[in-house]
Design an enzyme around this catalytic site. Structure first.
Site, mmCIF file in Angstrom:
data_model
loop_
_atom_site.group_PDB
_atom_site.id
_atom_site.type_symbol
_atom_site.label_atom_id
_atom_site.label_comp_id
_atom_site.label_asym_id
_atom_site.label_seq_id
_atom_site.Cartn_x
_atom_site.Cartn_y
_atom_site.Cartn_z
ATOM 1 N N ASP A 13 0.815 -1.221 0.000
ATOM 2 C CA ASP A 13 0.000 0.000 0.000
ATOM 3 C C ASP A 13 0.849 1.273 0.000
ATOM 4 O O ASP A 13 0.414 2.324 0.470
ATOM 5 C CB ASP A 13 -0.951 0.035 1.215
ATOM 6 C CG ASP A 13 -1.799 -1.212 1.332
ATOM 7 O OD1 ASP A 13 -2.429 -1.587 0.327
ATOM 8 O OD2 ASP A 13 -1.812 -1.834 2.413
ATOM 9 N N LYS A 16 2.539 2.029 -5.232
ATOM 10 C CA LYS A 16 3.253 1.494 -6.394
ATOM 11 C C LYS A 16 2.576 1.878 -7.703
ATOM 12 O O LYS A 16 3.235 2.075 -8.727
ATOM 13 C CB LYS A 16 3.354 -0.030 -6.283
ATOM 14 C CG LYS A 16 4.243 -0.492 -5.134
ATOM 15 C CD LYS A 16 4.326 -1.994 -5.039
ATOM 16 C CE LYS A 16 3.051 -2.631 -4.547
ATOM 17 N NZ LYS A 16 2.683 -2.264 -3.176
ATOM 18 N N GLY A 40 -3.890 -4.187 -4.318
ATOM 19 C CA GLY A 40 -4.572 -3.159 -5.094
ATOM 20 C C GLY A 40 -3.715 -1.935 -5.299
ATOM 21 O O GLY A 40 -2.856 -1.618 -4.482
ATOM 22 N N HIS A 41 -3.917 -1.267 -6.413
ATOM 23 C CA HIS A 41 -3.263 0.004 -6.697
ATOM 24 C C HIS A 41 -4.341 1.035 -6.999
ATOM 25 O O HIS A 41 -5.336 0.723 -7.659
ATOM 26 C CB HIS A 41 -2.364 -0.085 -7.931
ATOM 27 C CG HIS A 41 -1.285 -1.114 -7.835
ATOM 28 N ND1 HIS A 41 -0.545 -1.318 -6.702
ATOM 29 C CD2 HIS A 41 -0.812 -2.005 -8.753
ATOM 30 C CE1 HIS A 41 0.340 -2.274 -6.930
ATOM 31 N NE2 HIS A 41 0.193 -2.713 -8.162
ATOM 32 N N GLN A 223 2.546 -6.686 -3.479
ATOM 33 C CA GLN A 223 2.480 -6.353 -2.055
ATOM 34 C C GLN A 223 3.749 -5.630 -1.627
ATOM 35 O O GLN A 223 4.238 -4.786 -2.357
ATOM 36 C CB GLN A 223 2.249 -7.623 -1.225
ATOM 37 C CG GLN A 223 0.806 -8.066 -1.156
ATOM 38 C CD GLN A 223 0.470 -9.151 -2.162
ATOM 39 O OE1 GLN A 223 1.314 -9.688 -2.850
ATOM 40 N NE2 GLN A 223 -0.812 -9.490 -2.250
#
Length: 432
Positions: A13, A16, A40-41, A223
């Site tokens: 988180d 990225k 998630g991004h 991650q």
């Protein structure tokens, strides 16, 4: 031309997606090399916000080919839903490639993920419940189903039946659940095969040929370093290698072709799920970081735990990943603090330590030792050069750089893709 690895240098988180997007127009391929839809991004372009869970961030850059590598575990239904969402937003998803060797998340993997977490009770790890861990477990146990298996019904059926024989024994006798139907799982997968087939390729071959042709490949982790199954805060980790070494096995690109490793660090620290977190804040500062930073998981929807910057973690990430550059994100979140603590050491059983403890027990009981720097108390979201930053913000960045033992090459000062300060070029071929 280079292959570049981009990874999270904390617990994930870190932002990225913003970093990938920044480099995207200079990159020909962006490859997701591990994880699944448990990561998630968020990428903000103008007034649009894109939430990506499984797809590489490069899918938002025209002309860039997004690739889901062999190290990723894929839930086809989730993949199609994400493609549909982006299509509706006007994003071209037609260039997506999916490795024929990527493993598939089956409905029984999701069932096992949720059931086993409930069974563990207070000892639960805090998984996302999306079947990621059980899919990787089957992969290592040689019970997995790969993307290519969808196109041979006989092989698909054999693999599903082999996996489910064992799983039904556990479901019924250990977890007191009803038996699952292998026929239903096979039909589920066969119903997805035709739709998935146009995306499927020998992606390792495609990527190596691209590098030989002078193309640039960006390898994007899902991650963070401390969630790596080997180098993270085990057992509170993901089920794959989220560090730079995983980029090779998860993409099929050899280590001699990697030219740079970019680590993404927040200007503070967050994590989602259970596990040790030495600098975690349980006071007003922690809540303030959470609110200003918008610290809610893109995929999980869970509030992130928040704390001050931890230099020991940053230095560990530099060492484990062989970082060549750091992208420091969310510096603007700290605009309103008069004083900003930085964790420079731990106290463990009365002893001061300046490197991450090798013992899980020591890390769990580590108490942060802080030094405090003055805050800048100014809005820095409009800064576009390092010199635009207040002197105290510059001092904070330089101190983090010194403690991390890696140069900081870019700084995020806001959500928008343009809210970035670039100090050094992060694409190796462009370096002087």
């Amino acid at each position: 031309m280079p292959a570049i690895v981009l990874i999270g240098a904390q617990w994930g988180d870190e932002g990225k997606g913003k970093a990938t997007d920044l480099l995207g127009d200079r990159v020909d391929y962006v490859v997701r090399f591990q994880g699944g839809n448990n990561a998630g991004h968020t990428v903000v372009i103008g007034d649009k916000k894109y939430a990506l869970h499984l797809l590489p961030s490069g899918i938002l850059t025209p002309g860039c080919t997004p690739v889901i590598g062999n190290g990723v575990v894929v839930d086809p239904a989730v993949l199609f839903a994400e493609i549909e969402t982006l299509d509706a937003q006007g994003v071209d998803t037609s260039k997506l490639l999916v490795s024929a060797n990527a493993h598939l998340i089956a409905p029984y993997h999701v069932t096992f993920d949720k059931v086993s977490e409930r069974f563990l009770g207070k000892r639960a790890i805090g998984t996302t419940g999306r079947g990621i861990g059980p899919t990787y477990a089957d992969k290592i146990s040689r019970l997995g189903v790969r993307v290519q298996d969808l196109f041979d019904e006989s092989i698909l059926r054999q693999k599903v039946e082999s996996a489910m024989f064992q799983k039904n024994e556990l479901l019924v006798k250990t977890y007191n659940r009803r038996e699952l139907s292998a026929d239903e799982v096979v039909e589920h997968f066969l119903g997805l095969a035709d739709r998935l087939k146009p995306y499927v390729a020998d992606t390792a071959l495609v990527l190596n040929q691209a590098l030989s042709e002078g193309k640039t490949v960006l390898l994007e982790g899902g991650q963070g370093t401390l969630l790596d199954v080997d180098h993270g805060t085990y057992p509170f980790v993901t089920s794959s290698n989220a560090t730079s070494g995983g980029a090779c096995t998860g993409s099929g690109i050899g280590p001699t072709r990697i030219d740079g490793v970019i680590g993404i660090l927040k200007a503070y620290t967050t994590r989602v799920g259970a596990g040790p977190f030495p600098t975690e804040l349980f006071d007003e500062d922690g809540e303030k970081l959470r609110v200003i930073g918008g610290e809610r998981g893109v995929t999980t929807g869970r509030d992130r735990r928040c704390g001050w910057f931890d230099a020991l973690i940053a230095r560990y990430a530099t060492r484990i990943n062989g970082l060549t550059d750091i992208f420091l994100t969310k510096l603007d979140v700290l605009d309103t603090w008069a004083e900003i603590p930085i964790c420079v050491a731990y106290e463990v059983d009365g002893q001061r330590v300046t490197e991450l403890p090798a013992s899980q027990s020591d890390f769990h009981h580590a108490k942060p030792v802080y030094e405090t720097m003055p805050g800048w108390l100014e809005d820095i979201s409009g800064a576009r050069t390092f010199e635009d930053l207040p002197q105290k913000a510059q001092d904070y960045v330089r101190r983090l750089e010194e403690l991390s033992e890696c140069r900081i090459s870019a700084i995020g000062v806001g959500q928008d893709r343009n809210a970035t300060i670039q100090l050094h070029d992060m694409i190796p071929a462009a370096r002087i």
